[in-house]
Scaffold this active site. Sequence first.
Site, mmCIF file in Angstrom:
data_model
loop_
_atom_site.group_PDB
_atom_site.id
_atom_site.type_symbol
_atom_site.label_atom_id
_atom_site.label_comp_id
_atom_site.label_asym_id
_atom_site.label_seq_id
_atom_site.Cartn_x
_atom_site.Cartn_y
_atom_site.Cartn_z
ATOM 1 N N TRP A 155 0.966 -1.049 -0.171
ATOM 2 C CA TRP A 155 -0.382 -0.460 0.144
ATOM 3 C C TRP A 155 0.931 1.244 -0.047
ATOM 4 C CZ3 TRP A 155 -2.906 -4.239 3.331
ATOM 5 C CH2 TRP A 155 -3.666 -4.322 2.880
ATOM 6 N N GLY A 165 -10.299 -2.432 -2.237
ATOM 7 C CA GLY A 165 -9.414 -1.107 -1.888
ATOM 8 C C GLY A 165 -7.894 -1.341 -2.694
ATOM 9 N N CYS A 215 -3.686 3.810 3.555
ATOM 10 C CA CYS A 215 -3.565 2.127 3.286
ATOM 11 C C CYS A 215 -4.611 1.887 2.210
ATOM 12 C CB CYS A 215 -4.513 1.670 4.790
ATOM 13 S SG CYS A 215 -5.575 0.325 4.443
ATOM 14 N N CYS A 216 -6.143 1.569 1.856
ATOM 15 C CA CYS A 216 -6.720 1.693 0.616
ATOM 16 C C CYS A 216 -7.615 3.249 0.647
ATOM 17 C CB CYS A 216 -7.642 0.374 0.651
ATOM 18 S SG CYS A 216 -6.326 -0.873 2.112
#
Lengths: 261, 744
Positions: free
Chosen positions: B323, B719, B408-409
């Site tokens: 990520w 994601g 993150c996503c």
Amino acid sequence: MLYLPLQDIEASKLNIDDPEHLRIHSLETFGTHDGPGIRMVIFVQGCQFRCLYCQNPDTLDVKAGELIAIDELVQRAVRQKAYFGKFGGVTVSGGEPLLQRSKLSTLFQRLHKEGINTCLDTNGRLNDVHVHELLIHTDLVMLDVKHINEEIHRKLTGLTNKNTLALADYCESIGKRLWLRYVLVPGWTDQEQYIEEWGQRFTNFKTVERVEIIPFHQLGLHKWELLKMDYPLKDTPTPTEESKQKTLAIFNKYFDNVILK
Amino acid sequence: MKTDVTAIPFEQGEWNSTLNVYSFVVKNITPYTGNSSFLSGPSAKTINVWNATKEALAIERANNGCLAVDTETISNITAFRPGYIKKEDEVIVGLQTDVLLKRSLKPFGGIKLVESAARERGLEVSDRIKDIFKYAKNHNEGVFNAYDPEIRAYRSKHVLTGLPDNYARGRIIGDFRRLALYGADALIAFKKADFKQVSGEMTEHKVRLREEINSQIAALKDIVLMAAEYGLNISNAATTAKEAIQWVYFGYLAAVKEQDGAAMSLGNVSSFLDIYLERDLKSGLITEEEAQELVDQFVMKLRLVRHLRPASYDEIFGGDPTWVTESLGGQLNDGRTKVTKTSFRFLQTLYNLGSSPEPNLTILWSEELPEGFKRFCAQVSIDTSSIQYENDDLMRPNRGSDDYGIACCVSYQEIGKAIQHFGARANLPKALLISLNAGREEHEGTVIVKGIPELPEGPLDYDLVLDVFKRTLSDLARVYAKAMYIIHYMHDKYYYERAQMSLIDSDPRVDIAYGAAGISIIADSLAAIKYAKVTPIRNEKGLTVDFKIEGEYPQFGNDDDRPDTIAQEITHFFINELRKHQTYKNSTPTLSLLTITSNVMYGTNTGATPDGRKSGEPFAPGANPMHGRDSSGAIASLNSVAKLRYTDAQDGISNTFSMIPKSLGDTKEEQVTNLVNTIEGYFKHMAHHLNVNVLNRETLMDAYNHPEEYPQLTIRVSGYAVNFVRLSRAHQLEVIARTFHEKM
Ligand code: SF4
């Protein structure tokens, strides 16, 4: 010789009964192959052509399908309007939409009130005042001219192509935007001289924006089997690449914007 | 002729007197409204370095996804000597360890996990390091010292899952731009000034802050040392684009040398870097090809970030993701676009280097984005399936800042001013089963929630079920909040992110990002109970093993308000329950509807549910409708997910949308237009996030059977993006089975 009776009386009732309901076969919410942009496609029930290659034989019977309120269709279109962008909208396909031409006038007017683009996908079976009224509320006509030769057209579809050609002429006369469609069927519609003739017939039309060649495929086979009807073209192959390219080349002589699907 | 770039001065502003990167960007950005025609292909140098890299990647794949592990060294900013790929051709330098793709030990999250990860690869952590951890405590130990039996039960019975209690939490995004704009010396001076401010009568907060700031200063000093090893002096501000990119990368590199958090995002550096690239281009110092070369090589480095993970980790985060999320585009509050030529250049890397899951390129989509950029994004999606979209028009007004990235996503994060603490997620369908089994989990009958009454025999009554379910959710929220408090307290104590935090304001605001999985199963299960007749089938212990459903019921994903409002209501209820509890550092609760690839693992651990889902069957990813149930077409499916309110799930509502190319239109031109309109339409419905895959199922089947032929095939899952061939076989099959909108 028709594989399903014409249903003339029922067909004419289709336009009159239940004026607030449309008899439909199915709905598609994200059509990208039936007109410009993203479209909600309403497949109506009932058709009087009996095309040998029909891929939707389950849409022919004018008494089948289900009735759906025109208002509900409008509401559904409104829920999808955000996705339509500049070019998308609603397409009515079939079956043969013109069998319900007066109801479609109602539908298209309401869609126009909501700012939604309307498109009619038709074989041109009818060409009466009600059809002319419908065209007022139609932004784009996609006209399927299945064969230019009357005799072969009759063999191929069971009916004359005179109305279809007359409807094309009428659209040209009122300046209605047209997309012409041509289904390429080996042994039936791939004769060079007729494709040339087809091209010549429409090459001077100012309203023709696009011509689509739709190669025949066998995806409708299982529907014939399901309906327990004898499928006349069950052994017909799909067109070869060569035949598709040849057809494309001929059309390209007559039109600026030809799409091979 | 090369001229002196500094001859073209930057527009002055607040950034000259205070630490304020945003002011620099706003004053100096050159919005770009054109199309992609200016872009360059890869340079010869880039091709050389990338070819060398691809060889190493092939060996890594052949070696079970891990090239090598250094078991002797505890990784930190200065632990490794410089590493190169092909030194003479590298215009941007720096590797995590001294050898390309070699993984290192970062044991402060949990020594046990590191040991088992090494052991799975036939290696042993060195005796020296083992010995050190006999004396040094790690995060994992701290957390389990403080956990109570309730948390342990929720955790071991898979109600709370993937908690960052034995690995690093990640998600904290340093403002890596600061290093380029100010240089390390000035940043140290700002930190020292902050330190001075924290004085007077001591409180726990102040003591902690004083300690934190000093570790941040130490980190900055280490970053200078690391750069010096590469022969570069980053004490001062960058003067050229090449330096700016290199300084930013060193900041990021420091973070990934010290931390192996699940997600280690980059932020929103591209349009900042564009300011330097524009200036160098204008002054004739570089050509477009050289500008692209810098971006390509930077992005290449980001693709090579590696962490040592155990196999168990792969269950929740399949495909070895890191990520490195970089946000592109979006609008400024003053109405200008943040799209620059460098936004295009970042996307261009997917052509120059081939498609790739990392960096996780995220488009901040606004209706106002320039048309040329929208179309290029759609084209890149169609060609590579490597990018995702988030609704800038929704996040910007709702969350307040126009200077944000994605942590993150899918999660909004203002850069440099605030951070978030990662909260993994709760299994909502499991909670539903607990409520249908008088507080017991469905497999063994262990009591998880006390005080939940047994339901009367026969068909389930909607109101009764809703009541016990909400009581279960309240209890779940209570225990979840406790767990997160402990985890983040201990993470700060034992595995503080000094590198990232040195590039963030000293006392930032904090969000605590809770999560929930299985919302579509909840909507369908409750709709089934409400609109059909659902009778539990129970075993001899009285535990549900299956459900008999009589009649039809409306399902989530068909733009039908009946199930869709249930999904809304439960999300709303759950976040409000979470908001009732104390949080570490007074953080603000947010919630995500997201699963990563854990939807498969959730399925495995969750018994049959009242919607007809069989025991062990995967959940849908993120907030997606269940596979095959969104039968009213793509738009109806999108509209249902769009009804989930962002205000209830500010950490993100993930939707993964897969379609075959043909379904988007006949010509490429039409496909691009239609994809633009799809994204636009979805976001006009106030939806939050969209992963876009444009792929044929046959391609995936072929990649499943012949992985060696698809080393770079990338797909978007919940994601993030992954190399398809690096997913486990189970995950691959799950992806193939997923709804592809063929007829949309
Ligand atoms: S016009 Fe269309 S629906 Fe009617 S028979 Fe021919 S192919 Fe079938």
